[in-house]
Design a protein around this motif. Structure first.
Motif, PDB file in Angstrom:
ATOM      1  N   ASP A  58      36.414 -54.394  65.973  1.00  0.00           N
ATOM      2  CA  ASP A  58      36.717 -54.031  64.590  1.00  0.00           C
ATOM      3  C   ASP A  58      35.608 -54.492  63.662  1.00  0.00           C
ATOM      4  O   ASP A  58      34.798 -55.364  64.001  1.00  0.00           O
ATOM      5  N   TYR A 115      35.680 -56.275  61.005  1.00  0.00           N
ATOM      6  CA  TYR A 115      35.770 -57.653  60.544  1.00  0.00           C
ATOM      7  C   TYR A 115      35.175 -58.620  61.567  1.00  0.00           C
ATOM      8  O   TYR A 115      34.433 -59.538  61.208  1.00  0.00           O
ATOM      9  N   SER A 116      35.514 -58.425  62.823  1.00  0.00           N
ATOM     10  CA  SER A 116      34.976 -59.299  63.871  1.00  0.00           C
ATOM     11  C   SER A 116      33.471 -59.138  63.995  1.00  0.00           C
ATOM     12  O   SER A 116      32.738 -60.132  64.153  1.00  0.00           O
ATOM     13  N   ARG A 146      41.010 -58.308  65.507  1.00  0.00           N
ATOM     14  CA  ARG A 146      40.761 -58.470  64.070  1.00  0.00           C
ATOM     15  C   ARG A 146      41.354 -59.768  63.524  1.00  0.00           C
ATOM     16  O   ARG A 146      40.846 -60.332  62.552  1.00  0.00           O
ATOM     17  N   GLU A 188      41.917 -50.233  62.581  1.00  0.00           N
ATOM     18  CA  GLU A 188      40.654 -50.744  63.115  1.00  0.00           C
ATOM     19  C   GLU A 188      40.615 -50.600  64.627  1.00  0.00           C
ATOM     20  O   GLU A 188      41.647 -50.454  65.278  1.00  0.00           O
TER      21      GLU A 188
END
Length: 344
Positions: free
Chosen positions: A34, A36-37, A238, A28
């Motif tokens: 990334d 997810y963030s 992340r 990532e």
């Protein structure tokens, strides 16, 4: 020995640990860029029903308070806080170390700030020979376990706006506050009422991490520069993003806070039934029973907790804190020990 000292003695909820393992080898982008963030930030905006806030993930509460307040204030400006406020008592002068004075206002046992207290501090700082009060710092829950009602927060918000003050809310235990039976605030109310706040993860199931939400457009510019400069921008960003994604994807955050509160209320009821009073009404996962010293010593043989305030020669208030991971059997054991001492 079982600990009721705080709500961060345990590691992290298994769902978070499992997700960190499952995503461990996925490559990532770094520094919070990334997927997810970014997804977690959008999820939080959706939960708040507000798309134009800025969301930044940081690692801890003191770090978040220090960087946010330093970023929001000009060099001659100061923060107003209750005398019990975390930035005034438990952050080792972090705010002052950035060059900004903390102006402490005497508050009641509940640790809440009032309009009258803020006005008194403004009156005491009338000109350029003193620091200029510019930011009002509050905590929900407060350091004494109290919860702000919507009307209380609306009054503070209205006052701050009319006096060109920023209103900043420390949400280290926001989960417990929003899950309290006396609470009438929604997460979606906060962007309308405060200039910035953070959602605490460290004390509600995360391994680490806080989500800072900046609502006021005037405070958003260059914040990532300040994060980087202050050492708060994780290369592996992340790690915080994933945790907030797990906490808010299926309302795990609320479920964990509700459990912490439920365990505290079970303790509270038993303590009340045993005839003991409280320093402040028990409405969150921090409770402050007033107990005889001999009872405290008996309990201390089996449980960890903090002494909080001496009431008289024979009684003191102690702090008991429950968490997302508090075991009900530990609560039952505490209650049984308390009952046994009461009988004797």
């Amino acid at each position: 020995m079982y600990s009721f000292k705080n709500d961060y003695s345990e590691g992290a909820h298994p769902q978070i640990l499992n997700t960190l393992v499952d995503t461990n080898l996925v490559q990532e982008e770094g520094y919070g860029e990334d997927r997810y963030s970014l997804e977690a930030a959008e999820l939080l905006k959706k939960k708040m029903a507000c798309s134009d806030v800025a969301v930044h993930f940081l690692t801890g509460g003191t770090q978040t308070n220090m960087i946010a307040i330093a970023a929001f204030l000009r060099p001659h400006e100061a923060a107003i806080a209750a005398h019990t406020g975390h930035i005034n008592v438990h952050e080792t002068g972090a705010i002052e170390a950035t060059g900004h004075k903390v102006l402490a206002v005497s508050s009641g046992k509940d640790g809440k700030l009032t309009v009258a207290g803020i006005q008194a501090m403004l009156d005491a700082h009338p000109d350029e020979h003193m620091v200029k009060p510019k930011l009002v710092y509050i905590s929900d829950t407060t350091e004494n376990g109290a919860v702000y009602t919507k009307s209380e927060l609306e009054a503070l918000s209205s006052f701050c706006k009319s006096h060109q003050l920023y209103l900043y809310l420390d949400g280290a235990r926001l989960g417990s506050a929003l899950s309290s039976p006396v609470n009438d605030l929604e997460l979606s109310d906060l962007p309308k009422l405060v200039d910035a706040f953070y959602i605490g993860g460290t004390k509600n199931g995360a391994l680490l991490g806080e989500a800072l939400v900046i609502c006021n457009d005037a405070l958003k510019e260059d914040f990532r520069y300040l994060m980087k400069q202050k050492g708060a921008m994780l290369a592996k960003g992340r790690l915080t993003g994933i945790q907030f994604l797990v906490l808010f994807r299926d309302d795990l955050y609320s479920d964990l806070a509700a459990h912490a509160n439920a365990m505290a209320f079970k303790l509270s009821k038993a303590i009340q039934d045993a005839g003991y009073a409280f320093l402040t009404p028990p409405v969150s996962n921090q409770i402050f029973p007033i107990l005889p010293h001999d009872v405290i010593e008996q309990l201390r043989r089996q449980f960890y907790f903090y002494d909080w305030e001496q009431i008289d020669a024979d009684h003191s208030a102690v702090r008991l804190v429950t968490s997302w991971a508090t075991k009900e059997e530990a609560v039952d054991a505490f209650i049984e020990t308390l009952k046994a001492k009461a009988v004797n």
